[in-house]
Motif scaffolding. Structure first.
Motif, PDB file in Angstrom:
ATOM      1  N   ASN A  26      47.621  29.801  37.530  1.00  0.00           N
ATOM      2  CA  ASN A  26      46.620  29.753  38.597  1.00  0.00           C
ATOM      3  C   ASN A  26      46.468  28.337  39.139  1.00  0.00           C
ATOM      4  N   PRO A  33      33.762  31.755  41.238  1.00  0.00           N
ATOM      5  CA  PRO A  33      34.160  32.873  40.366  1.00  0.00           C
ATOM      6  C   PRO A  33      33.447  34.179  40.694  1.00  0.00           C
ATOM      7  N   LEU A  53      42.480  36.604  36.802  1.00  0.00           N
ATOM      8  CA  LEU A  53      41.245  36.387  36.041  1.00  0.00           C
ATOM      9  C   LEU A  53      40.876  37.628  35.243  1.00  0.00           C
ATOM     10  N   ILE A  66      34.371  30.961  32.675  1.00  0.00           N
ATOM     11  CA  ILE A  66      35.084  30.355  33.802  1.00  0.00           C
ATOM     12  C   ILE A  66      34.063  29.578  34.625  1.00  0.00           C
TER      13      ILE A  66
END
Length: 609
Positions: free
Chosen positions: A519, A567, A577, A593
């Motif tokens: 990512n 997020p 994720l 996160i």
């Protein structure tokens, strides 16, 4: 079944035999100890008695010799008085007088009269007449009082008597008496030499009179301790310094200790000894007799103890036979022996236990039938749960394959699709070189996707984490990321944490880290990246206790300084994720996160290993 004699005597099979053998061993040891003590005491007493007897013998020999020598000294004194009384000091008259004494007492090998200056004026046989005797002890002491000297070699008579005596040195005992005038003044000395062989014959005669089959030996030492009667190898040695009368304990010794108040008499030390074997023979016979008596008594006691024990243990044997019958199923209960002793109490307790066990056995039979039914029911339930577990395992494997395909083919195909769309839209505006460049980039994307797909398939077949460990696998992962992107990567792995995280847990942690780094590479546009793996603060404080309990708490943190994201916003078509959250759930880990647009991202994974 009747047992053989060997079986009845086997202590492993019968308690009575064990007790009998134990008594036998104890009594035998006691017999040996008693015999040893008796032998030691008997030998000590026998040695003391033998030494006392030998001391008496030595004293008797010494006293008898002293009497004989004192008698000879008295003869010398009487002769001196007779010579003074005769008033005839001529050499012939003195010689006749002395030879008369010598003929009556032949043990005197020489008699002589010396004047006040030590000159011999008359002697038996005329020997040494005119010789100067002033330096001799017998003259010096004889001028003052009667004297009996020590054993010595008469060097002054050697030449005179050598022919008559042979080659052996002439050993004598000298004696003297003063010649006292009517006024009480010493005017000369009468000297005499007594033959040493005569003294040896005396002690031999005394020894024969004392020795009653004892096989005694006599040693004699002179005034200075020199052995004058002894074995040939000891003659001339000092008794106290160079000779051991016991001869390394071969002999028992008795010594007559002499304390002479003055030097006017002969000083002799007499040692009488007897061989130890002969002296202690009665004690050793007593030892053997005591040993045999005690040993026989011990054997008889052991046999009697075994018989009495066997009689006393009849009820215990009967109880053992009944217990054996119960064990083989021949009977169901025990009969408690009558009485109030230990056997009765043991029998009553065993009877109660057997009855109780029989009741429990019946209860177990009924319980077993119920358990069989429950087992059948639980077996069916377990089979159903096993099927469900297999279905869940298949589902988890499908999710893992989906995540791996998303992480490889999906990303590559999406990039390839974007590149193809761009080429289609701009194909009329691009010249040939620009079109080739765009197609080359599309080819690179397709090749990269193929490489990633092959790598994912390889990881499905074998686990790099299992082979090399979590730390080396993460090091290889960040190194390849730095080579591809030029991002400055920092990796810090605690060896204890890496060692604690193994097997499936380590594989899952590596997958989460791999997705997080992918990512960063594809979306973050970061310049720096930091990866840390270590024990949490609570786990570090109690690491020893956690390791003893079999579990530690580990934290992995991945931080970058990229563009960040929110997020909370949904991302249709992106499953990175979600896959990380699913993998964290597999190991019961907490995944957090943290990110904001423009402030980078931080992923924290806490789990127990």
């Amino acid at each position: 079944m009747r047992s053989t004699l060997r079986e009845r005597l086997d202590p492993r099979l019968h308690l009575a035999a064990a007790i009998g053998w134990a008594v036998f061993v104890l009594v035998s040891l006691a017999a040996l100890a008693a015999a040893g003590l008796a032998a030691e005491e008997s030998e000590r007493r026998a040695r003391v008695d033998a030494e006392a007897t030998l001391v008496q013998f030595a004293t008797q020999i010494r006293d008898a010799l002293s009497v004989k020598l004192e008698t000879r000294k008295s003869i010398v004194e009487a002769t001196a008085a007779q010579i003074v009384a005769s008033s005839d000091w001529g050499s012939g008259a003195v010689r006749r007088h002395l030879e008369a004494v010598q003929s009556q007492f032949p043990e005197f090998v020489w008699l002589g009269v010396a004047d006040a200056e030590g000159r011999v004026v008359g002697a038996s046989g005329g020997q040494l007449r005119g010789a100067n005797m002033s330096a001799t002890r017998w003259f010096q002491h004889g001028m003052q009082r009667p004297f009996m000297g020590d054993v010595k070699t008469a060097a002054s008579l050697e030449n005179v008597l050598q022919g008559a005596r042979g080659d052996a040195p002439l050993r004598v005992v000298d004696a003297a008496a003063p010649l006292v005038s009517a006024t009480g003044q010493s005017v000369g000395v009468l000297g005499a030499y007594l033959s040493w062989p005569w003294i040896e014959r005396l002690q031999s005669e005394i020894l024969r009179a004392l020795d009653t089959n004892r096989q005694l030996e006599v040693l004699m030492a002179s005034e200075d301790g020199t052995l004058i009667v002894a074995p040939a190898a000891w003659l001339g040695r000092k008794l106290a310094e160079y000779a051991d009368p016991t001869d390394a304990d071969t002999y028992v010794v008795g010594t007559h200790a002499v304390n002479v108040p003055d030097d006017s008499s002969l000083t002799l030390t007499v040692v009488v000894r007897q061989r130890t074997a002969a002296a202690l023979a009665p004690a050793r016979q007593t030892r053997d007799a005591v040993f045999l008596v005690v040993l026989i008594a011990g054997l008889l006691s052991a046999a009697a103890a075994a018989l009495v024990t066997r009689v006393l243990m009849r009820r215990l044997r009967a109880l053992a036979d009944e217990a054996e019958a119960v064990r083989h199923g021949a009977q169901r209960t025990l009969t408690a022996p009558a009485g109030r002793d230990e056997v009765s109490r043991i029998g009553a307790t065993l009877a109660y236990v057997v009855e109780h066990l029989q009741q429990e056995k019946e209860a177990l039979r009924s319980l077993n039938s119920e358990l069989d039914a429950r087992v059948a029911e639980r077996t069916a339930r377990v089979e159903r749960l096993a099927n469900e577990a297999r279905h869940a395992a298949v589902t988890r494997e499908r999710l893992r394959l989906a995540r791996d395909l998303h992480d490889t083919l999906a990303h590559s195909l999406m990039a390839l699709l974007t590149q193809i769309r761009l080429v289609r839209k701009l194909r009329t505006r691009l010249d040939a070189s620009e079109l080739d460049a765009e197609l080359g980039r599309a080819e690179d994307v397709a090749a990269s996707g193929l490489t990633e797909a092959r790598r994912a398939i390889t990881q499905m077949r074998s686990s790099r984490v299992t082979d090399s460990g979590l730390g080396p696998a993460l090091q290889d992962l960040v190194s390849r990321l730095a080579e591809r992107t030029g991002i400055a990567v920092s990796l810090e792995v605690d060896p204890q944490a890496a060692e604690a995280c193994v097997d499936a847990c380590a594989e899952t942690v590596f997958r989460i880290a791999e997705q997080a780094l992918r990512n960063v590479e594809q979306h973050a546009r970061a310049r720096g990246l930091e990866v840390t793996v270590g024990l949490t603060a609570s786990s570090t404080a109690g690491a020893a206790a956690d390791r003893a309990a079999g579990a530690v708490r580990i934290r992995m943190a991945i931080s970058d300084d990229g563009v960040g994201f929110d997020p909370a916003l949904p991302r249709p078509g992106h499953y990175g994720l979600r896959g990380m959250l699913e993998q964290a759930t597999l190991i019961e880990a907490q995944l957090e996160i943290r990110s904001k647009p423009g402030q980078g991202s931080r992923i924290v994974l806490d789990f127990d290993a």
